[in-house]
Design a protein around this motif. Structure first.
Motif, PDB file in Angstrom:
ATOM      1  N   ARG A   1      -9.916   4.124  -9.774  1.00  8.07           N
ATOM      2  CA  ARG A   1      -8.687   4.229  -8.661  1.00  8.07           C
ATOM      3  C   ARG A   1      -9.117   5.066  -7.497  1.00  8.07           C
ATOM      4  NH1 ARG A   1      -3.925   4.579 -12.838  1.00  8.07           N
ATOM      5  NH2 ARG A   1      -3.760   2.241 -13.446  1.00  8.07           N
TER       6      ARG A   1
ATOM      7  N   GLN B   1     -12.145   3.637  -5.409  1.00  8.37           N
ATOM      8  CA  GLN B   1     -11.442   2.475  -4.419  1.00  8.37           C
ATOM      9  C   GLN B   1     -10.727   2.843  -3.510  1.00  8.37           C
ATOM     10  OE1 GLN B   1     -12.281  -0.860  -5.170  1.00  8.37           O
ATOM     11  NE2 GLN B   1     -11.689  -0.964  -2.969  1.00  8.37           N
ATOM     12  N   SER B   2     -10.073   4.124  -3.726  1.00  5.34           N
ATOM     13  CA  SER B   2      -9.124   4.649  -2.673  1.00  5.34           C
ATOM     14  C   SER B   2      -9.967   5.145  -1.639  1.00  5.34           C
ATOM     15  CB  SER B   2      -8.193   5.487  -3.196  1.00  5.34           C
ATOM     16  OG  SER B   2      -7.381   6.253  -2.303  1.00  5.34           O
TER      17      SER B   2
ATOM     18  N   LEU C   1     -12.950   4.282  -0.875  1.00  8.44           N
ATOM     19  CA  LEU C   1     -13.575   3.270  -0.272  1.00  8.44           C
ATOM     20  C   LEU C   1     -12.765   2.590   0.758  1.00  8.44           C
ATOM     21  CD1 LEU C   1     -16.334   1.516  -0.207  1.00  8.44           C
ATOM     22  CD2 LEU C   1     -15.518   0.087  -2.064  1.00  8.44           C
ATOM     23  N   ASN C   2     -11.572   2.368   0.442  1.00  9.61           N
ATOM     24  CA  ASN C   2     -10.628   1.803   1.320  1.00  9.61           C
ATOM     25  C   ASN C   2     -10.312   2.506   2.467  1.00  9.61           C
ATOM     26  OD1 ASN C   2     -10.173  -0.315  -0.299  1.00  9.61           O
ATOM     27  ND2 ASN C   2      -8.590   0.330  -1.400  1.00  9.61           N
ATOM     28  N   GLU C   3     -10.231   3.879   2.271  1.00  6.03           N
ATOM     29  CA  GLU C   3      -9.825   4.751   3.413  1.00  6.03           C
ATOM     30  C   GLU C   3     -11.318   4.783   4.197  1.00  6.03           C
ATOM     31  OE1 GLU C   3      -8.760   7.374   6.299  1.00  6.03           O
ATOM     32  OE2 GLU C   3      -7.522   6.356   4.632  1.00  6.03           O
TER      33      GLU C   3
ATOM     34  N   MET D   1     -13.646   2.461   4.874  1.00  6.91           N
ATOM     35  CA  MET D   1     -13.462   1.004   5.569  1.00  6.91           C
ATOM     36  C   MET D   1     -12.703   1.028   6.656  1.00  6.91           C
ATOM     37  SD  MET D   1     -15.699  -0.288   4.324  1.00  6.91           S
ATOM     38  CE  MET D   1     -16.987  -1.047   3.043  1.00  6.91           C
ATOM     39  N   ARG D   2     -11.406   1.979   6.761  1.00 11.35           N
ATOM     40  CA  ARG D   2     -10.303   2.034   7.688  1.00 11.35           C
ATOM     41  C   ARG D   2     -10.728   2.839   8.631  1.00 11.35           C
ATOM     42  NH1 ARG D   2      -6.787   1.554   3.523  1.00 11.35           N
ATOM     43  NH2 ARG D   2      -6.593   3.834   3.391  1.00 11.35           N
TER      44      ARG D   2
END
Length: 163
Positions: free
Chosen positions: A13, A16-17, A19-21, A23-24
């Motif tokens: 988790r 993934q969190s 990685l998402n941040e 990418m943003r």
């Protein structure tokens, strides 16, 4: 390339969190070259301009590998520069980095509150603050002794905070 590591649910988790941040909002001067498998990232890092316009690394591009372990974020990931590593007093030719936030234990400064965005910005800051391109003392001996094993197996002493 690193082998896929079996991750705890917490590690999955968290990665993934992050990685998402990333990418943003990627860290300044950095982009993600790969994140497959999710346990091993390769970051492309533009060398920063130094203080006062010093340009030791500004025309260079580096690659950093981040290998997450099953207990991330409680344990820090392995973070190394891929060849060719920057010539810097705290970076060995094999890519190992003498920076306290990359290690836990009695001398290390790792905190689960750190993210990979903060880590790569710290690496860029370390490069930007350097004024003398030179290898660490004992570079060849260290690299011959440890080879490509995890830098976390080395007994680091953090006493120089000037670069």
């Amino acid at each position: 390339m690193a082998q896929a590591t079996r991750l705890s649910t917490v590690a999955q988790r968290r990665i993934q969190s992050e990685l998402n941040e990333w990418m943003r909002s990627p860290p300044e001067g950095c982009c993600l070259e790969s994140c497959e498998p999710m346990t091993s990232w390769v970051v492309i890092m533009q060398g920063p301009e130094g203080a006062g316009g010093v340009r030791l690394y500004s025309d260079e591009v580096f690659r950093v590998r981040i290998d997450f372990g099953e207990q991330y974020p409680l344990d820090p990931p392995d973070v190394i520069f891929l060849a060719p590593a920057p010539i810097h007093p705290h970076i060995y030719s094999n890519g190992h980095i003498c920076l306290d936030i990359l290690y836990s234990g009695r001398n290390g400064g790792w905190s689960p509150a750190l993210t990979m965005s903060k880590v790569v910005l710290s690496l860029r800051s370390m490069l930007a603050s350097n004024t003398d391109k030179r290898k660490p003392p004992g570079d060849a001996e260290y690299c011959a002794r440890v080879g490509n094993r995890s830098p976390k197996l080395s007994n680091w002493v953090f006493e120089d905070d000037k670069v």
